[in-house]
Design a protein around this motif. Structure first.
Motif, PDB file in Angstrom:
ATOM      1  N   SER A 151      -1.431   5.999   7.791  1.00  0.00           N
ATOM      2  CA  SER A 151      -1.431   4.863   6.875  1.00  0.00           C
ATOM      3  C   SER A 151      -0.744   5.192   5.562  1.00  0.00           C
ATOM      4  O   SER A 151      -0.158   4.321   4.933  1.00  0.00           O
ATOM      5  N   ARG A 204     -12.587   3.258  18.686  1.00  0.00           N
ATOM      6  CA  ARG A 204     -13.165   4.579  18.523  1.00  0.00           C
ATOM      7  C   ARG A 204     -13.602   5.165  19.866  1.00  0.00           C
ATOM      8  O   ARG A 204     -13.477   6.355  20.115  1.00  0.00           O
ATOM      9  N   HIS A 206      -6.077  -1.194   6.022  1.00  0.00           N
ATOM     10  CA  HIS A 206      -6.590  -1.410   7.372  1.00  0.00           C
ATOM     11  C   HIS A 206      -7.511  -2.634   7.414  1.00  0.00           C
ATOM     12  O   HIS A 206      -7.401  -3.463   8.313  1.00  0.00           O
ATOM     13  N   MET A 207      -8.401  -2.744   6.439  1.00  0.00           N
ATOM     14  CA  MET A 207      -9.342  -3.865   6.450  1.00  0.00           C
ATOM     15  C   MET A 207      -8.610  -5.202   6.362  1.00  0.00           C
ATOM     16  O   MET A 207      -8.897  -6.133   7.110  1.00  0.00           O
ATOM     17  N   THR A 258      -9.871   9.850  12.384  1.00  0.00           N
ATOM     18  CA  THR A 258      -9.821   9.419  10.986  1.00  0.00           C
ATOM     19  C   THR A 258      -8.657  10.050  10.256  1.00  0.00           C
ATOM     20  O   THR A 258      -7.910   9.367   9.544  1.00  0.00           O
ATOM     21  N   PRO A 316      -5.379   3.527   2.390  1.00  0.00           N
ATOM     22  CA  PRO A 316      -5.317   3.239   3.827  1.00  0.00           C
ATOM     23  C   PRO A 316      -6.473   2.377   4.301  1.00  0.00           C
ATOM     24  O   PRO A 316      -6.300   1.514   5.167  1.00  0.00           O
ATOM     25  N   VAL A 317      -7.660   2.605   3.737  1.00  0.00           N
ATOM     26  CA  VAL A 317      -8.829   1.835   4.186  1.00  0.00           C
ATOM     27  C   VAL A 317      -8.647   0.364   3.812  1.00  0.00           C
ATOM     28  O   VAL A 317      -8.876  -0.540   4.635  1.00  0.00           O
ATOM     29  N   ALA A 318      -8.206   0.133   2.573  1.00  0.00           N
ATOM     30  CA  ALA A 318      -7.997  -1.243   2.134  1.00  0.00           C
ATOM     31  C   ALA A 318      -6.948  -1.925   3.011  1.00  0.00           C
ATOM     32  O   ALA A 318      -7.144  -3.054   3.481  1.00  0.00           O
ATOM     33  N   ARG A 359      -6.460  -5.829   9.582  1.00  0.00           N
ATOM     34  CA  ARG A 359      -7.301  -6.158  10.729  1.00  0.00           C
ATOM     35  C   ARG A 359      -7.838  -7.584  10.624  1.00  0.00           C
ATOM     36  O   ARG A 359      -7.769  -8.370  11.575  1.00  0.00           O
ATOM     37  N   GLU A 415      -5.550   8.088   8.633  1.00  0.00           N
ATOM     38  CA  GLU A 415      -5.283   8.154   7.197  1.00  0.00           C
ATOM     39  C   GLU A 415      -3.863   8.633   6.932  1.00  0.00           C
ATOM     40  O   GLU A 415      -3.132   8.041   6.137  1.00  0.00           O
ATOM     41  N   THR A 432      -8.407   5.710  -0.639  1.00  0.00           N
ATOM     42  CA  THR A 432      -8.826   4.312  -0.487  1.00  0.00           C
ATOM     43  C   THR A 432      -7.718   3.386  -0.004  1.00  0.00           C
ATOM     44  O   THR A 432      -7.997   2.412   0.694  1.00  0.00           O
ATOM     45  N   THR A 469       0.784  -1.223   0.000  1.00  0.00           N
ATOM     46  CA  THR A 469       0.000   0.000   0.000  1.00  0.00           C
ATOM     47  C   THR A 469       0.822   1.283   0.000  1.00  0.00           C
ATOM     48  O   THR A 469       0.286   2.319  -0.316  1.00  0.00           O
TER      49      THR A 469
END
Lengths: 113, 178
Positions: free
Chosen positions: B116, B128, A84-85, B109, A80-82, A88, B113, A78, A41
């Motif tokens: 990440s 959270r 993270h999912m 958030t 970071p979200v991917a 996790r 972000e 997107t 990522t």
């Protein structure tokens, strides 16, 4: 002027490609899922951004540049979200190699049910 | 519907329309009207939960945050790239829990972000309710380094709050010394 832009575009494209290559190598070489998610990522994000900048410097059309900008925004929103999912889910499924962790402050928290 | 909620929806519709026009690549009455119709339909079909944003954008803070973010990203990308080509070396890592000092939904958030996107750190889990981020850090070999990383996350939170935070969040930061 156009020559300078071309050279800049060339540098961005090559460096971006190299970063993407390193992401690919890291994906193969890193020991466990969580480490690999870093490779999948991140150097890739900067690599893509550099390739987009390189393309923008070469194309120099407002229409193309706005499209490239959209690609960059969506990628940054997107990725970071991917990551993270997947991270996790992998951790909860016990796919993380705990022997490689120096510290694990998530282990034993009640959140990990 | 309160005024703030209506303003949020208006901004969302505007943003969606801009994206639509950018995707078409041409700014004509037809693309703008089409974008508006689609934006309204999208917002009605997929209503977003309300995000409470009490903050205010501080241009200087945003510049400082953006500059530091870009340098972090470049430095860390190179570090991960180098790690990828260090053959015969298995990178060790750590999962650290970082409790943010001013955990609003938006602050949490944004911090997650930004964290990440910088290579070397990955959010594994987020609490959270308590405002705790569980971060996986690549290339850590001692507990000392993990502590240094935690301090780095708190500094990042400080920069984000200085850029986007509300007065209440800023007060919390001033009460708790870094």
């Amino acid at each position: 002027m156009s020559g300078v832009l071309d050279v800049l575009a060339w540098v961005c494209l090559v460096v971006g490609a190299l970063l993407s290559l390193s992401a690919g190598v890291a994906l193969m070489r890193f020991p466990d899922l969580l480490s690999r998610m870093h490779a999948a990522t991140k150097p890739q994000v900067l690599g893509l951004l550099l390739v987009l900048i390189g393309c923008a410097l070469r194309l120099r059309e407002a229409v193309d540049i706005t499209t490239l900008l959209l690609v960059a925004v969506f990628q940054m929103a997107t990725a970071p979200v991917a990551a993270h999912m997947i991270g996790r889910a992998g951790y909860r499924a016990g796919q993380a190699r705990t022997d490689l962790l120096v510290v694990d402050e998530l282990a034993g928290t009640d959140d990990k049910r | 519907m309160t005024g703030g909620r209506r303003r949020d929806r208006f901004i969302a519709a505007l943003g969606l329309t801009v994206i639509w026009v950018l995707l078409w690549g041409s700014f004509t009455p037809l693309t703008v009207a089409g974008g508006l119709v689609i934006a309204v339909v999208v917002l009605i079909v997929f209503p977003l939960p309300a995000v409470t944003y009490a903050g205010r954008i501080h241009p200087l803070g945003v510049l400082r945050f953006a500059g530091r973010f870009l340098t972090d990203m470049v430095v860390a990308s190179v570090q991960v790239a180098v790690l990828a080509f260090r053959f015969g070396h298995v990178p060790r890592s750590a999962i650290v829990a970082v409790a943010l000092r001013a955990p609003s939904d938006l602050g949490l958030t944004l911090t997650a972000e930004a964290l990440s996107l910088v290579p070397g750190s990955l959010i594994v889990d987020a609490d959270r309710r308590r405002g705790v981020l569980y971060v996986h850090v690549l290339g850590i070999s001692s507990a000392d380094e993990a502590d240094r990383f935690k301090q780095g996350v708190l500094d990042l939170e400080r920069r984000i709050i200085r850029a986007f935070g509300s007065p209440a969040e800023r007060r919390i930061l001033e009460e708790v010394p870094a």
